[in-house]
Write a protein that holds these residues in place. Structure first.
Motif, PDB file in Angstrom:
ATOM      1  N   VAL A 114      -6.861   0.082  -8.400  1.00  0.00           N
ATOM      2  CA  VAL A 114      -6.468   0.204  -6.993  1.00  0.00           C
ATOM      3  C   VAL A 114      -7.442  -0.602  -6.147  1.00  0.00           C
ATOM      4  CG1 VAL A 114      -6.085   1.801  -5.080  1.00  0.00           C
ATOM      5  CG2 VAL A 114      -5.498   2.497  -7.412  1.00  0.00           C
ATOM      6  N   ASP A 115      -6.961  -1.563  -5.438  1.00  0.00           N
ATOM      7  CA  ASP A 115      -7.804  -2.465  -4.650  1.00  0.00           C
ATOM      8  C   ASP A 115      -8.644  -1.694  -3.628  1.00  0.00           C
ATOM      9  OD1 ASP A 115      -8.729  -4.998  -3.763  1.00  0.00           O
ATOM     10  OD2 ASP A 115      -7.298  -4.944  -2.096  1.00  0.00           O
ATOM     11  N   MET A 174      -6.136   6.791   2.262  1.00  0.00           N
ATOM     12  CA  MET A 174      -5.098   6.002   2.923  1.00  0.00           C
ATOM     13  C   MET A 174      -4.964   4.632   2.256  1.00  0.00           C
ATOM     14  SD  MET A 174      -5.852   6.995   6.918  1.00  0.00           S
ATOM     15  CE  MET A 174      -7.462   6.190   6.943  1.00  0.00           C
ATOM     16  N   LYS A 175      -3.713   4.143   2.194  1.00  0.00           N
ATOM     17  CA  LYS A 175      -3.440   2.861   1.544  1.00  0.00           C
ATOM     18  C   LYS A 175      -2.419   2.078   2.345  1.00  0.00           C
ATOM     19  CE  LYS A 175      -2.688   3.143  -2.938  1.00  0.00           C
ATOM     20  NZ  LYS A 175      -2.137   3.677  -4.222  1.00  0.00           N
ATOM     21  N   SER A 176      -2.461   0.766   2.166  1.00  0.00           N
ATOM     22  CA  SER A 176      -1.470  -0.121   2.764  1.00  0.00           C
ATOM     23  C   SER A 176      -1.267  -1.300   1.822  1.00  0.00           C
ATOM     24  CB  SER A 176      -1.939  -0.622   4.142  1.00  0.00           C
ATOM     25  OG  SER A 176      -1.009  -1.531   4.687  1.00  0.00           O
ATOM     26  N   ASP A 177      -0.012  -1.536   1.449  1.00  0.00           N
ATOM     27  CA  ASP A 177       0.324  -2.643   0.539  1.00  0.00           C
ATOM     28  C   ASP A 177      -0.502  -2.597  -0.748  1.00  0.00           C
ATOM     29  OD1 ASP A 177       2.182  -3.689   2.367  1.00  0.00           O
ATOM     30  OD2 ASP A 177       0.612  -4.818   3.411  1.00  0.00           O
TER      31      ASP A 177
END
Length: 410
Positions: free
Chosen positions: A350-351, A193-196
Motif C-alpha cells: 500500500v503506497d 484514509m486513502k485516495s487512488d
C-alpha cells in the motif's frame, strides 16, 4: 491538519522512530497513541535486556547499536537528567554449550564490536558469589533426581545489561517533543484514509483528520487492526502473545547479579528495582504460545503454576536464596512473528504505508536502531550512533531469516 509523517503507536518503537525522524531533520512528525500515557502497552512489561548474542550478524549489530545508544542515553537524547540508561552489569549465557561452540560465538560477537569472553563454569561463583555453576538441566517434573555438574563453557557479554523500559519511553517522548515532534495520547486511530490506492492520512476517534505524506504502523500488538484499515495484507503471521514475568525480593547479602540466560532451568533473570528485586522470565518456546485475541483484554498477572515453576528454577541457580519472600509479577504482550521471530519494517504494497511490526520480544533492545534505519531511509541522512544495517534486512517482502531457535533467544 497536515504532517509529513504520522507514526501510530508511541511505545518504545514508535517513540524511537518519531525521535529519530526529527533528529534526522524530518519536519512535521506526529506520533499518536490511544493510551493515556507512555508505556501502557508492550513496553511497560518489557524486561528491557540489552544483549547482542543472536544467530545473525546483522541482528548482532542492530542490538549492539541499540546497546551503545542506551549506553550514551543522555547525550543521544540531549537530556540532562534522563530517567533511564544502560546498566552494564554483564549478560551471562549459561546454555550448557561446548567450549568450541562458546569460543566460536565469542569470536562472532567480538568481530561485530561486542565485548564478550568465554567463562569456565567453575569461575562463575568468583564473579557472582550467589550463582551455582551447574550445567545439568533441571527436570522440573520432579521425576528425575538431580545431581549438579559442570562442563563446557559459559559466554559473558561484559558490556551488556538492562535499562528501565518505562523511563526509556518517557525519555524518548520528552526528547522528541523538545525537538518539535507532536506526540499525542488519547489519540485513537479508527481509520487509515486513502485516495487512488495511496494512504493520505488517518482519522481519529474524536473526528480529527490528519493528512500525511507517510503513515508508519508501530502499534505493537494492535498492528493487525491498523494494517487491515490500510488494506495492507502482510504475508507474515503476527500474533499478540501473552508473556509472563515474576518479581521476587533479592537479599543484599547475596551480592550482585548479572543478566542471566539459563538453559538448565529454561529461564532468564536480571536485577530489578535498583537491585532490591530480581526479575525472572522464560526462554522456553512453549512459554511464547499463548495467543491473545484482544490486546485490550487479557490476564495481566502471571499464572500461579508459571510463578511456582520459575521460582523453583531460580532457586536451583541460587541455592542460598531463602524460599520465603514477597513475590509479584506481570504479564505483557509480545507481537510474535511466527515465521522467523524477527520484525518486518518498511514499505508495504500500500503506497505511503509502512510498518514496524512483529518484534517478538526483541523490540526494546533494537528500538534505537530501528528508529535509525527508518529515519535514514526517510531523510537520506546518516548521523552519529546510526546503524549501518539497511532497512531492507527486515523488509516486508524478504524471505524468513534463518534462526537457531524460534524463541526470544533467536
Amino acid at each position: 491538519m497536515k504532517a509529513e509523517v504520522v507514526v501510530v503507536g508511541a511505545g518504545i518503537i514508535g517513540s524511537s522512530i518519531g525521535y529519530q525522524l526529527a533528529r534526522h531533520g524530518v519536519e512535521d512528525v506526529v506520533v499518536l497513541d490511544k493510551a493515556l500515557g507512555p508505556a501502557e502497552g508492550s513496553t511497560g512489561a518489557s524486561s528491557s535486556i540489552c544483549r547482542c548474542r543472536y544467530s545473525n550478524p546483522e541482528v548482532v549489530r542492530l542490538a549492539f547499536h541499540g546497546q551503545e545508544t542506551y549506553g550514551n542515553w543522555a547525550e543521544f537524547l540531549q537530556l540532562k537528567e534522563p530517567r533511564s540508561g544502560l546498566h552494564r552489569i554483564g549478560v551471562l549465557w549459561m546454555l550448557g554449550e561446548s567450549e568450541e561452540k562458546v569460543e566460536a560465538d565469542v569470536a562472532k560477537l567480538v568481530g561485530e564490536g561486542v565485548a564478550a569472553v568465554a567463562v569456565e563454569p567453575e569461575s562463575v561463583p568468583e564473579m557472582f558469589p550467589s550463582l551455582s555453576s551447574c550445567t545439568v538441566p533441571l527436570d522440573m517434573t520432579g521425576e528425575v533426581d538431580h545431581e549438579c555438574g559442570t562442563e563446557g563453557a559459559f559466554l559473558l557479554e561484559t558490556e551488556g545489561g538492562y535499562a528501565e523500559p518505562v523511563g526509556a519511553n518517557q525519555d524518548l517522548i520528552e526528547a522528541a517533543r523538545t525537538i518539535g515532534v507532536d506526540v499525542r495520547y488519547r489519540a485513537h486511530v479508527i481509520d487509515v484514509m486513502k485516495s487512488d490506492g495511496s494512504v493520505t492520512g488517518v482519522k481519529l476517534a474524536d473526528g480529527t483528520r490528519i493528512d500525511a505524506g507517510l503513515v508508519i504502523n508501530a502499534s505493537g500488538p494492535w498492528c493487525n487492526q491498523l494494517n487491515a484499515m490500510a488494506g495492507a495484507d502482510l504475508r507474515w503471521t503476527l500474533t499478540p502473545t501473552r508473556i509472563q514475568i515474576v518479581y521476587r525480593e533479592w537479599p543484599p547479602d547475596l551480592g550482585k547479579l548479572p543478566v542471566g540466560s539459563d538453559f538448565s532451568t529454561g529461564s532468564y533473570f536480571r536485577p530489578e528495582s535498583g537491585g532490591q528485586q530480581v526479575l525472572i522470565g522464560s526462554v522456553l518456546p512453549e512459554d511464547e504460545e499463548e495467543i491473545v485475541d484482544d490486546p485490550d483484554n487479557y490476564k495481566r498477572m502471571p499464572d500461579a503454576e508459571f510463578t511456582q515453576m520459575k521460582l523453583a528454577a531460580f532457586h536451583h541457580r541460587v541455592p542460598a536464596l531463602e524460599p520465603r519472600g514477597h513475590v509479584s509479577g506481570v504479564a505483557g504482550l509480545y507481537t510474535m512473528n511466527r515465521e522467523d521471530v524477527h520484525p518486518v519494517v518498511g514499505p508495504t504494497e500500500v503506497d505511503r504505508f509502512w510498518v514496524a511490526n512483529g518484534f517478538s520480544g526483541h523490540g526494546f533492545k533494537l528500538a534505537p536502531a530501528i528508529g535509525s534505519m527508518v529515519a535514514q531511509e526517510v531523510s537520506g541522512e546518516t548521523l552519529a550512533l546510526d546503524t549501518d544495517v539497511p532497512m531492507s534486512f527486515f523488509s516486508v517482502d524478504r524471505e524468513p531469516i534463518s534462526v537457531e531457535t524460534k524463541s526470544v533467544l533467536a
